[in-house]
Design a protein around this motif. Sequence first.
Motif, PDB file in Angstrom:
ATOM      1  N   ASN A  11      14.504 -44.451  59.861  1.00 49.73           N
ATOM      2  CA  ASN A  11      15.130 -44.803  59.896  1.00 49.73           C
ATOM      3  C   ASN A  11      15.228 -44.948  59.123  1.00 49.73           C
ATOM      4  O   ASN A  11      17.187 -45.599  58.804  1.00 49.73           O
ATOM      5  N   GLU A  12      15.333 -43.379  58.520  1.00 47.28           N
ATOM      6  CA  GLU A  12      16.460 -43.401  56.886  1.00 47.28           C
ATOM      7  C   GLU A  12      17.971 -42.608  57.341  1.00 47.28           C
ATOM      8  O   GLU A  12      18.926 -41.980  56.111  1.00 47.28           O
ATOM      9  N   HIS A  13      17.835 -42.562  59.007  1.00 45.85           N
ATOM     10  CA  HIS A  13      18.383 -42.105  58.973  1.00 45.85           C
ATOM     11  C   HIS A  13      20.038 -42.479  59.268  1.00 45.85           C
ATOM     12  O   HIS A  13      20.648 -42.452  58.777  1.00 45.85           O
ATOM     13  N   GLN A  14      19.634 -43.784  59.784  1.00 45.35           N
ATOM     14  CA  GLN A  14      20.177 -44.904  59.769  1.00 45.35           C
ATOM     15  C   GLN A  14      21.014 -45.359  58.330  1.00 45.35           C
ATOM     16  O   GLN A  14      22.135 -45.747  57.979  1.00 45.35           O
ATOM     17  N   ALA A  15      20.380 -44.875  57.180  1.00 47.33           N
ATOM     18  CA  ALA A  15      20.495 -45.208  55.652  1.00 47.33           C
ATOM     19  C   ALA A  15      21.891 -44.441  55.338  1.00 47.33           C
ATOM     20  O   ALA A  15      22.909 -44.275  55.149  1.00 47.33           O
ATOM     21  N   LEU A  16      21.622 -42.887  56.031  1.00 49.47           N
ATOM     22  CA  LEU A  16      22.787 -42.084  55.906  1.00 49.47           C
ATOM     23  C   LEU A  16      23.892 -42.339  56.454  1.00 49.47           C
ATOM     24  O   LEU A  16      24.737 -41.359  56.365  1.00 49.47           O
ATOM     25  N   MET A  17      23.677 -43.502  57.604  1.00 52.39           N
ATOM     26  CA  MET A  17      24.261 -43.460  58.631  1.00 52.39           C
ATOM     27  C   MET A  17      25.442 -44.712  58.563  1.00 52.39           C
ATOM     28  O   MET A  17      26.381 -44.618  58.884  1.00 52.39           O
ATOM     29  N   GLN A  18      25.539 -45.332  57.016  1.00 54.49           N
ATOM     30  CA  GLN A  18      25.638 -46.588  56.661  1.00 54.49           C
ATOM     31  C   GLN A  18      26.476 -46.252  55.304  1.00 54.49           C
ATOM     32  O   GLN A  18      25.699 -45.251  54.456  1.00 54.49           O
ATOM     33  N   VAL A  19      28.217 -45.910  55.540  1.00 53.70           N
ATOM     34  CA  VAL A  19      28.946 -45.248  54.255  1.00 53.70           C
ATOM     35  C   VAL A  19      28.600 -46.585  53.121  1.00 53.70           C
ATOM     36  O   VAL A  19      27.951 -45.917  51.832  1.00 53.70           O
ATOM     37  N   GLU A  20      28.122 -47.620  52.855  1.00 54.82           N
ATOM     38  CA  GLU A  20      27.720 -48.375  51.483  1.00 54.82           C
ATOM     39  C   GLU A  20      26.243 -48.119  50.891  1.00 54.82           C
ATOM     40  O   GLU A  20      25.921 -47.983  49.915  1.00 54.82           O
ATOM     41  N   ASN A  21      24.940 -47.252  51.419  1.00 57.39           N
ATOM     42  CA  ASN A  21      24.383 -46.064  51.258  1.00 57.39           C
ATOM     43  C   ASN A  21      24.814 -45.351  50.343  1.00 57.39           C
ATOM     44  O   ASN A  21      23.867 -44.610  48.874  1.00 57.39           O
ATOM     45  N   HIS A  22      26.236 -44.654  50.676  1.00 60.74           N
ATOM     46  CA  HIS A  22      26.035 -43.551  49.244  1.00 60.74           C
ATOM     47  C   HIS A  22      25.945 -43.686  48.528  1.00 60.74           C
ATOM     48  O   HIS A  22      25.455 -42.486  47.498  1.00 60.74           O
TER      49      HIS A  22
END
Length: 555
Positions: free
Chosen positions: A132-143
């Motif tokens: 699910n941390e793939h999804q974290a990378l895929m969410q710009v707001e987490n960068h």
Amino acid sequence: MLQELSIQNFAIIPKMDLSFNPQMTVLTGETGAGKSIIIDAVGLLTGGRSSQDFIREGADKAVLQGLFTLDELTDVKPVLAEYGIELDDAQLLINREINRNGRNVIRVNGTLVNTAILKDIGAHLVDIHGQNEHQALMQVENHRSMLDEFGQATIAPKLAEYQVAYQQYKQLKHTYQQRLANEQEWAQRFDMLEFQAKELADAQLIDGEEETLEAEYQALTNFQDILSALSKAYEALAGDWDGNGLETVSTAVNELEDIEDLTPQYGEITQRVRGAYFELQDAAADVLSIRDNLEFDEGRLQEVDERLNLIRSLERKYGATITDVLAHQAEVENQLMGMRENGTTAAELAEALAMAETKVQTLAAALTELRKTAAVGLTKQIHAQLKDLYMEKAVFSVDFGDSNEPKEFGVDNIEFYIQTNPGETAKPLVKIASGGELSRMMLAMKTIFSQQQGATSIIFDEVDTGVSGRVAQAIAEKISTIAQTSQVLTITHLPQVAAVADHHLFIEKQVHGDRTETTVTPLTEAQRVDEIARMLSGSELSEAARQNARELLAK
């Protein structure tokens, strides 16, 4: 590190006790065997959200226990001290019960804690890194938060300072906007509060004075009745006429004194009548004194009447009692103070807002510079990691976007960019990275961050999805490198990753009677060869597959 894990009535696990070793432990098995259930159990022990769905069918509760051993450098000790949790022999025992009635009981070394505290503690114990941390990378707001985490030593203090200034600026801006929209209403309210404050201050009310004034008012308005009653009472008791009260009682005393020595009964009654005579004599003297000193002050009656009318008028406006009125007065004065501090004119508010905005912009600019410095370091380290993972031609960068209105975390619109092939333009990571590239990018970041974080255990839950061949081997070696400084638990389907582990647990699902259960078996060296051979060739084992497995293990 996680030393012992006990699971009871959790999902399809009726009862399981596991021991873990330092360095790297790999968990393998068929899809659906229950590997992730074990990771879910660890997640709950470190503050994950619970659900009744975790409880095994037919059981009233699920019970999880984890024993962690802590080294001298761990940063969890101050957190434990903050919550008053004692630490014995550098060991931490976490117990969590999930009941069907919704009750969630958590103990850390015997001390009851809530989920928020457990999550705070767990953040320093285990770092679970899953697909699910793939999804974290895929969410710009987490960068932005990822970059801030990398540069936290310099960024965190400045960010905290910025956020204080930003909240002040935000509140002042809201006040100013309200003021402009409601200028007339503001002025009217200010005038009303000033009037009330002056009216109440001039009144100089004293809590409890109304009752005292009421008593005095009653005495003054009933002066003639009181004087008449006192005069008649004194006349009856000691007036200048034969047979008044005292004279009559005195006669009775004289008569009784002649017989008081004859019997105890006569003596007792004589004493009582004699005492009554003396009491009446004192009472008559007091009545006379009060009557002779009684004066009527018409001016004072008017003062008391006017004061009571003022008090009642204020009570009709501001409260049922003087206590309520005084409370209202304090509230009015507080509101006035706040309005005066915010400026009594829009121009003053505008000036204060401009100063606050300048401060925020200055701090935001300083925060941006710190982030740009951190971005240089992060980029350099990611390139080094990607080279190890066969992405040496990839170019990673951090884009700061265009500065805009200040927000809670500054003015930077941070987004990760990547150029995967030479000659192409760098584009947003979220738009062009493949699954395998995301896995490697995520592992690169985890390798970097694990060197900064204080977690004693790192769990990788199938982070190698979407890769194979030499990339799989590189990922295996990268995870093995991390395991040199931290305990690592890894769920994988890649034989390359399984082969570099120091310890190997095999997970399988079995049916006993009519119930499905998950079991865990620590593998011997010979069993590891067979398991890795199965991962290489499928369910049918051949000697060639075993030989490949031996060669992989030998590497």
